[in-house]
Design an enzyme around this catalytic site. Structure first.
Site, mmCIF file in Angstrom:
data_model
loop_
_atom_site.group_PDB
_atom_site.id
_atom_site.type_symbol
_atom_site.label_atom_id
_atom_site.label_comp_id
_atom_site.label_asym_id
_atom_site.label_seq_id
_atom_site.Cartn_x
_atom_site.Cartn_y
_atom_site.Cartn_z
ATOM 1 N N ASP A 104 30.813 -4.241 16.153
ATOM 2 C CA ASP A 104 30.144 -5.553 16.155
ATOM 3 C C ASP A 104 30.914 -6.607 15.369
ATOM 4 O OD1 ASP A 104 28.212 -4.242 17.590
ATOM 5 O OD2 ASP A 104 26.583 -4.553 16.152
ATOM 6 N N HIS A 146 28.362 -3.171 11.671
ATOM 7 C CA HIS A 146 27.067 -3.076 12.354
ATOM 8 C C HIS A 146 25.937 -3.063 11.327
ATOM 9 C CE1 HIS A 146 23.868 -1.526 14.928
ATOM 10 N NE2 HIS A 146 24.658 -1.496 15.983
ATOM 11 N N ASN A 149 32.653 -5.071 20.724
ATOM 12 C CA ASN A 149 31.940 -6.134 21.440
ATOM 13 C C ASN A 149 31.890 -7.357 20.525
ATOM 14 O OD1 ASN A 149 29.445 -3.813 20.903
ATOM 15 N ND2 ASN A 149 29.404 -5.687 19.697
#
Length: 600
Positions: free
Chosen positions: A18, A224, A334
């Site tokens: 992330d 994350h 991502n």
């Protein structure tokens, strides 16, 4: 099988979880990432690298070189298990399926030592663990995320929805090789532990193992949520973000312009509020702003600490003389995570109540093991600017991520170069196999039909990039190369500079839009009316992609289940998360554990 007699390179693939596009110093960040920055200075930065909009879909493509809808992670398992439309669709099994062969399987058979330490997220059951897909040594977090300090509250009733959410989202369930780890040691912290284990695997090699090249996979769980990092590291950023996310967004954009990663006149996409508020930052209550800034400080601490651990692994390779002949890749899985779970319909209030009951989110405790915070949509869009939105959206903000690549023996004439050549995570497998002199089996492996690689090797591209006398910029893919995207009902398709994008309501118009990404990287100017022929061609390509890989549909094309049908589905399916809570509980004996853990 391998071929050729030249000394084959080692591989170190590092994945952040992330991480936003501009969250490293070499991509315009104020966060201190000296080791990633030093790597970038002797390597190549990719400015147009694309992944899926969520973690396990990207990881399935990274391991196989094909589309995630084929590989078994058409959606996150956490979504599939609650969606009848996806639950029984091919390619949505929730684990790396038998329609693909995994990169470590091929490398292991080709004479490589294969090692992994970090987040797996490609299957919970023993038959889906890393050791079953080619890793000879592995220390793996099985779920999609976990408390970074392995802290677990004692729940009053672990069967209620919020408790179930936190059980599966924060339980630090690890497996080493072929056995579960019932407990993690005191003082455990995720990034430190994963680097420690990778270094120990490298140190423990005997002479036979040292004679082999290695493939080392180091997927961190940072940054994350939950936002957690050592206090002394977080304190380095105390007060740094008090001006708020809007100010940080402008600061990051200016840094990207100075680096040449965005054009001076770029039009960034407007910030989209998804946290249940529409107020200007300065109009928010002071206590909300303070807590939000503290969460961002901790986020920076997580990235900082991850970088420090990357440095430890790189230093080990330098000390052993293996660094120069190691292909090193650093990427994010991502775009930045902008979800604000407290603002989600139905579950938002219950999650807030759960956090208040079981965690200490007082200002001075944010970032510690018994706190639980995420930083939300505002800070995420500071990290993805000028792009649109963030993780879980097939926009540039969800799918365009940082990538640093150091070829074996260095980048030569291209050291420090920034390339804007379009490429994707599906290119990694063919690139590594090419360098390793290992052939992909094509469409059949061990008697079963498998999907071929959809990506393209970068080896020729990297050689052309090193040619300083070359006037024309090299490319990985031709102008007619097509790549589709879909995650959580948000779809997209690229061909050359054109892109069609579907963003579900309320964060988008819930219809297809057309953009020229080179001119409009922020996806701000819908051109479907000005270029109807291009739009029609792109939509035909989308339909072909959808049929080819097995996309169930974008939002509105499949039924959204009500609560009753979700529970009926869970009763029907074998719930792969239901047994997690038993492992490591003091009242559960090994004999009882055998009864609840799925057999191999």
């Amino acid at each position: 099988m391998s071929s050729g007699s030249a000394k084959r390179p080692n591989f170190l693939v590092i994945v952040a979880d992330d991480l936003g596009f501009s969250d490293c110093g070499c991509f315009g960040s104020e966060i201190q990432t000296p080791h990633i920055d030093a790597l970038a200075a002797e390597a190549i930065r990719f400015n147009n690298y694309h992944v899926a909009a969520a973690c396990s879909p990207t990881r399935s493509m990274l391991m196989t070189g094909t589309d995630h809808h084929i590989a078994g992670l058409g959606q996150l398992q956490e979504i599939t298990r609650n969606s009848p439309a996806h639950a029984h669709a091919p390619g949505h099994e929730g684990y790396l399926n038998e329609r693909v062969v995994a990169l470590p399987e091929l490398l292991s058979e080709g004479g490589y030592l294969t090692l992994m330490s970090g987040k797996w997220h490609l299957g919970l059951k023993p038959e889906h663990h890393p050791i079953a897909r080619g890793f000879q040594r592995s220390y793996a977090l099985l779920p999609g995320c976990a408390n970074h300090y392995a802290y677990e509250p004692q729940y009053d009733d672990p069967t209620t929805e919020p408790e179930k959410f936190f059980e599966t989202a924060t339980r630090a369930l690890h497996v080493e090789d072929d056995h579960y780890l019932p407990r993690l040691p005191d003082g455990w912290y995720s990034s430190d532990a994963y680097a420690d284990k990778m270094i120990s695997y490298l140190e423990e090699r005997d002479e036979e193992a040292k004679s082999k090249p290695f493939f080392a996979y180091l997927p961190f769980t940072a940054p994350h949520w939950p936002m957690q990092a050592p206090k002394d590291v977080c304190d380095k950023y105390r007060g740094r973000y008090d001006a708020g996310p809007d100010a940080l967004r402008l600061e990051r954009l200016e840094s990207l312009k100075k680096l040449g990663m965005v054009e001076p006149g770029v039009k960034p996409h407007p910030m989209v509020m998804t946290d249940g508020t529409n107020e200007n930052w300065n109009e928010l209550p002071e206590e909300i702003r303070q807590a939000s800034c503290r969460a961002m400080e901790v986020y920076a601490g997580m990235v900082d600490r991850m970088d420090w651990n990357i440095g430890r692994v790189l230093d080990h390779l330098k000390a052993t003389g293996e660094y120069d002949n190691t292909f090193i890749l650093f990427m994010s899985d991502n775009g930045a995570e902008g979800a604000s779970y407290e603002a989600q319909p139905i579950v938002g209030e219950s999650i807030q109540a759960h956090v208040h009951k079981y965690y200490d989110n007082s200002l001075d405790n944010i970032g510690r093991g018994n706190s639980f915070v995420w930083y939300g949509c505002r800070w995420a869009q500071a990290a993805t600017a000028p792009s649109r939105l963030f993780k879980m959206h097939s926009t540039e903000g969800g799918c365009r991520v940082p990538l640093v690549v150091k070829p074996p023996m260095g980048a030569k004439g291209s050291a420090g170069v920034i390339t804007d050549a379009f490429c994707s995570v599906m290119d990694v497998v063919p690139t590594i196999l090419d360098l390793a002199q290992v052939k992909h089996p094509g469409t059949e492996y061990k008697g079963r039909q498998i999907a071929p690689v959809r990506g393209r090797s970068w080896v020729k591209f990297l050689s052309l990039l090193n040619d300083t006398a070359r006037a024309e910029k090299p490319s990985v893919h031709g102008p007619d190369y097509v790549m589709g995207f879909e995650c959580a009902g948000s779809g997209a398709l690229r061909r050359g500079d054109w892109k069609v994008t579907f963003v579900p309501a309320p964060r988008g118009p819930q219809r297809w839009e057309l953009f020229n990404i080179r001119d409009d990287p922020g996806e701000t100017n819908d051109l479907c009316q000005e270029h109807p022929q291009v739009f029609d061609e792109m939509m035909q390509l989308w339909q072909e992609y959808k049929d080819d890989v097995g996309v169930v549909g974008v939002a509105g094309e499949y039924p959204v289940p009500d609560v009753g049908s979700q529970h009926a589905l869970l009763d029907e399916m074998e719930d792969p998360y239901a047994w997690i809570k038993y492992i490591g509980r003091p009242e559960i004996t090994p004999e009882l554990l055998k009864k609840v853990v799925p057999p191999a």
